[in-house]
Structure formats: C-alpha cells, structure tokens
Design a protein around this motif. Structure first.
Motif, mmCIF file in Angstrom:
data_model
loop_
_atom_site.group_PDB
_atom_site.id
_atom_site.type_symbol
_atom_site.label_atom_id
_atom_site.label_comp_id
_atom_site.label_asym_id
_atom_site.label_seq_id
_atom_site.Cartn_x
_atom_site.Cartn_y
_atom_site.Cartn_z
ATOM 1 N N THR A 57 1.057 -1.083 -0.096
ATOM 2 C CA THR A 57 -0.043 0.165 0.024
ATOM 3 C C THR A 57 0.944 1.389 -0.049
ATOM 4 O O THR A 57 1.636 1.596 0.911
ATOM 5 N N LEU A 58 0.915 1.983 -1.077
ATOM 6 C CA LEU A 58 1.474 3.252 -1.209
ATOM 7 C C LEU A 58 0.544 4.444 -1.261
ATOM 8 O O LEU A 58 -0.320 4.224 -2.079
ATOM 9 N N GLU A 59 0.738 5.496 -0.558
ATOM 10 C CA GLU A 59 -0.269 6.497 -0.751
ATOM 11 C C GLU A 59 0.253 7.885 -0.260
ATOM 12 O O GLU A 59 1.369 7.905 0.576
ATOM 13 N N TRP A 60 0.047 9.047 -1.094
ATOM 14 C CA TRP A 60 0.332 10.330 -0.761
ATOM 15 C C TRP A 60 -0.825 10.945 -0.181
ATOM 16 O O TRP A 60 -1.994 10.991 -0.756
ATOM 17 N N ARG A 61 -0.716 11.710 0.692
ATOM 18 C CA ARG A 61 -1.992 12.632 1.386
ATOM 19 C C ARG A 61 -1.111 14.073 1.553
ATOM 20 O O ARG A 61 -0.152 14.210 1.926
ATOM 21 N N ILE A 62 -2.180 14.990 1.491
ATOM 22 C CA ILE A 62 -1.855 16.247 1.882
ATOM 23 C C ILE A 62 -2.798 16.722 2.957
ATOM 24 O O ILE A 62 -3.922 16.361 2.621
ATOM 25 N N VAL A 63 -2.132 17.834 3.720
ATOM 26 C CA VAL A 63 -3.123 18.186 4.722
ATOM 27 C C VAL A 63 -3.021 19.894 4.684
ATOM 28 O O VAL A 63 -1.660 20.196 4.778
ATOM 29 N N SER A 64 -3.876 20.406 4.383
ATOM 30 C CA SER A 64 -3.914 21.913 4.260
ATOM 31 C C SER A 64 -3.733 22.644 5.750
ATOM 32 O O SER A 64 -3.457 22.063 6.826
ATOM 33 N N GLU A 65 -2.882 23.982 5.753
ATOM 34 C CA GLU A 65 -2.750 24.523 6.815
ATOM 35 C C GLU A 65 -3.920 24.556 7.887
ATOM 36 O O GLU A 65 -3.508 24.598 9.046
ATOM 37 N N SER A 66 -5.004 24.891 7.401
ATOM 38 C CA SER A 66 -6.176 25.257 8.271
ATOM 39 C C SER A 66 -6.416 23.741 8.908
ATOM 40 O O SER A 66 -6.887 23.790 10.014
ATOM 41 N N GLU A 67 -6.272 22.753 8.293
ATOM 42 C CA GLU A 67 -6.469 21.506 8.674
ATOM 43 C C GLU A 67 -5.507 21.268 9.970
ATOM 44 O O GLU A 67 -5.812 20.703 10.851
ATOM 45 N N LEU A 68 -4.433 21.385 9.711
ATOM 46 C CA LEU A 68 -3.145 21.246 10.725
ATOM 47 C C LEU A 68 -3.342 22.162 11.754
ATOM 48 O O LEU A 68 -3.096 21.564 13.106
ATOM 49 N N ALA A 69 -3.712 23.420 11.553
ATOM 50 C CA ALA A 69 -4.308 24.246 12.861
ATOM 51 C C ALA A 69 -5.386 23.824 13.508
ATOM 52 O O ALA A 69 -5.510 23.959 14.957
ATOM 53 N N ALA A 70 -6.545 22.849 13.055
ATOM 54 C CA ALA A 70 -7.351 22.260 13.610
ATOM 55 C C ALA A 70 -7.103 21.231 14.583
ATOM 56 O O ALA A 70 -7.833 20.773 15.352
ATOM 57 N N SER A 71 -6.173 20.108 13.894
ATOM 58 C CA SER A 71 -5.784 19.001 14.538
ATOM 59 C C SER A 71 -4.395 18.596 13.815
ATOM 60 O O SER A 71 -4.245 18.435 12.802
ATOM 61 N N GLU A 72 -3.566 18.342 14.787
ATOM 62 C CA GLU A 72 -2.189 17.970 14.281
ATOM 63 C C GLU A 72 -2.244 16.301 13.738
ATOM 64 O O GLU A 72 -1.164 15.927 13.256
ATOM 65 N N SER A 73 -3.341 15.676 14.048
ATOM 66 C CA SER A 73 -3.460 14.238 13.504
ATOM 67 C C SER A 73 -4.392 14.262 12.676
ATOM 68 O O SER A 73 -4.707 13.028 12.145
ATOM 69 N N ILE A 97 -0.322 26.335 1.906
ATOM 70 C CA ILE A 97 0.724 25.792 2.520
ATOM 71 C C ILE A 97 0.050 24.277 2.997
ATOM 72 O O ILE A 97 -0.821 24.355 3.309
ATOM 73 N N TYR A 98 1.121 23.063 2.516
ATOM 74 C CA TYR A 98 0.327 22.040 2.809
ATOM 75 C C TYR A 98 1.458 21.088 3.395
ATOM 76 O O TYR A 98 2.621 21.121 2.871
ATOM 77 N N GLN A 99 0.950 20.131 4.209
ATOM 78 C CA GLN A 99 1.920 19.172 4.856
ATOM 79 C C GLN A 99 1.635 17.971 3.792
ATOM 80 O O GLN A 99 0.731 17.526 3.515
ATOM 81 N N VAL A 100 2.835 17.490 3.371
ATOM 82 C CA VAL A 100 2.917 16.392 2.565
ATOM 83 C C VAL A 100 3.220 14.954 3.339
ATOM 84 O O VAL A 100 4.110 15.133 3.976
#
Length: 246
Positions: A57-73, A97-100
């Motif tokens: 299983t290989l996957e790429w996910r992105i988390v937006s800056e607003s999502e990061l601010a709402a939840s670190e997980s 800005i996104y977390q990859v």
C-alpha cells in the motif's frame, strides 16, 4: 524534462523511503508552482530481490494549513495511491501551504507467517499561484480627437493560473495620471459609467484639456496578486482618424 524530485527519508530498519528536496519546516515550505505540472517520486530501498512481497500500500496525502491548525493528527486528503509517484497536475491544488505525507506499507514473507513493514514521513510544500496580467488593447501610446467618446478594452487581461478568456475573480480598476504625476480615479471627470467592475472603460475626451498628455492605468487584482498596465494618450482638437491593424 522531468521535474526535480522531492526527497525525504523514512526508515524502519527493514526498508527506507526517500523523496528528494522537500522542506520539513512549514515556514520555509518547498515552493510548487500551481500553473506548472510537476512529478514527485518516492524511492523505496531495502527490499531485496529475495523478499517476497505479498501486498503493498503506497499513498500520498496532503493536509492543508487550516486542517493542521485544527488537528495535528489530521488524516489529510488522498492525492495519489498505489504508486511511488505523485503527479501534481496544473491547478489541482489551491494556493497555500500543505503538509505532504507519504505512507508505505508492505506485507512480506511466507503467506503463512507474513510480516508487515511500515514507513512514513512528511514535509511541507507551498502551492504558489501564478501572477495576474493586466493588458490594455490598442498599444502603449495613442492620440484621440476631442469630439467622440473613446472605449478602451482591457479584456485581454487574465489570471495565468486559469488562462486567457476567463475573468473569474479578477477585479478591474481604471484611473488616469497627468504628466505631472497627479492621479484621478475618474480620469479628471472624463470617465463614462462605472469604472471599477468592467473590463472596458469609456472616456469623453471633450472633458479633458486639448494638447495635454494623460496616462490611462488599468490595475487588475485577485486575492493578493496585482498587475498594472498603462497607455498614454494625447487629446487633439476636433476629430482624429483611428487606424487599427488586424
């Protein structure tokens, strides 16, 4: 030509995953131009030829800056699955800005006694919007007679992220400057109609001073982006034939 690879290193002791040139600092995120297609690739190492891979299983996910601010997980949005490559298509990610995250999971060994190997890591990218372009059709310098209202077209202006012909989200503002650098939002009383919502503007030269040179300015803006274009024009007494090349 392939885009530069992004690189991070993930390690479990059994295998590692490497993606090149991605920042782990949110405040210095790796820039990715929104208007350009790019390919990011993970390099998986440590699984030798004698290792039997049962499932992967290989996957790429992105988390937006607003999502990061709402939840670190925050789990993030799945953007690519089943491959070590992630193709970022033009305009597929809104500016920001996104977390990859890259997650890799392998089930290996004897089907009767399988082993599960996992690895993950993260980095940050900044999706950068292309500039907007302000364009006034008709050249940089013209001469108008004082008798007829003149209409100037700015509809060739565009957002490079979207392309020509689409003015969605663009704001058009027209103004005039005299040679002595004083500026007027209504072109010294000569604008005809509303000037801040239209791709075109109309000027009544009869309300301006004959023999004087003015500078018409179009400012196009969208979010924090802004671009300006200018056309200088001189007012002549009477009528001046206008010639257009097609």
């Amino acid at each position: 030509m392939r885009e530069p690879l992004i690189l991070l290193k993930l390690s479990t002791g059994d295998f590692s995953v490497t993606i090149r040139n991605i920042s782990k600092d949110k405040y210095h995120a790796t820039p990715v131009e929104r208007s350009v297609k790019s390919v990011q690739e993970a390099i998986i190492e440590g699984l030798t030829d004698d290792v039997t891979v049962l499932t992967s299983t290989l996957e790429w996910r992105i988390v937006s800056e607003s999502e990061l601010a709402a939840s670190e997980s925050a789990e993030g949005t799945l953007v690519s699955q089943g491959t070590a490559e992630w193709t970022i298509y033009r305009r597929s990610i809104p500016a920001g800005i996104y977390q990859v995250k890259f997650n890799a999971l392998f089930t290996v060994g004897d089907p009767a006694l399988p082993r599960t190997l996992k690895a993950f890591d993260y980095g940050f990218i900044k999706s950068i919007p292309a500039p907007v372009r302000a364009i006034i059709d008709g050249g940089s310098s013209v001469r108008w007679g004082s008798k007829e209202i003149v209409t100037v077209d700015g509809s060739l202006s565009y957002d490079v992220d979207i392309g020509p012909g689409n003015h969605t989200g663009l704001n058009f503002t027209w103004s005039c400057l005299e040679s002595n650098a004083s500026m007027s939002n209504n072109c010294f009383g000569s604008f005809v109609g509303e000037q801040n919502v239209s791709t075109t503007t109309s000027i009544d030269p009869n309300l301006l001073e004959v023999g004087k040179t003015y500078h018409l300015r179009l400012t196009v803006s969208k979010d924090e982006r802004r671009s300006s274009a200018e056309m200088s024009f001189e007012i002549a007494a009477g009528e001046v034939p206008q010639v257009t090349l097609r």
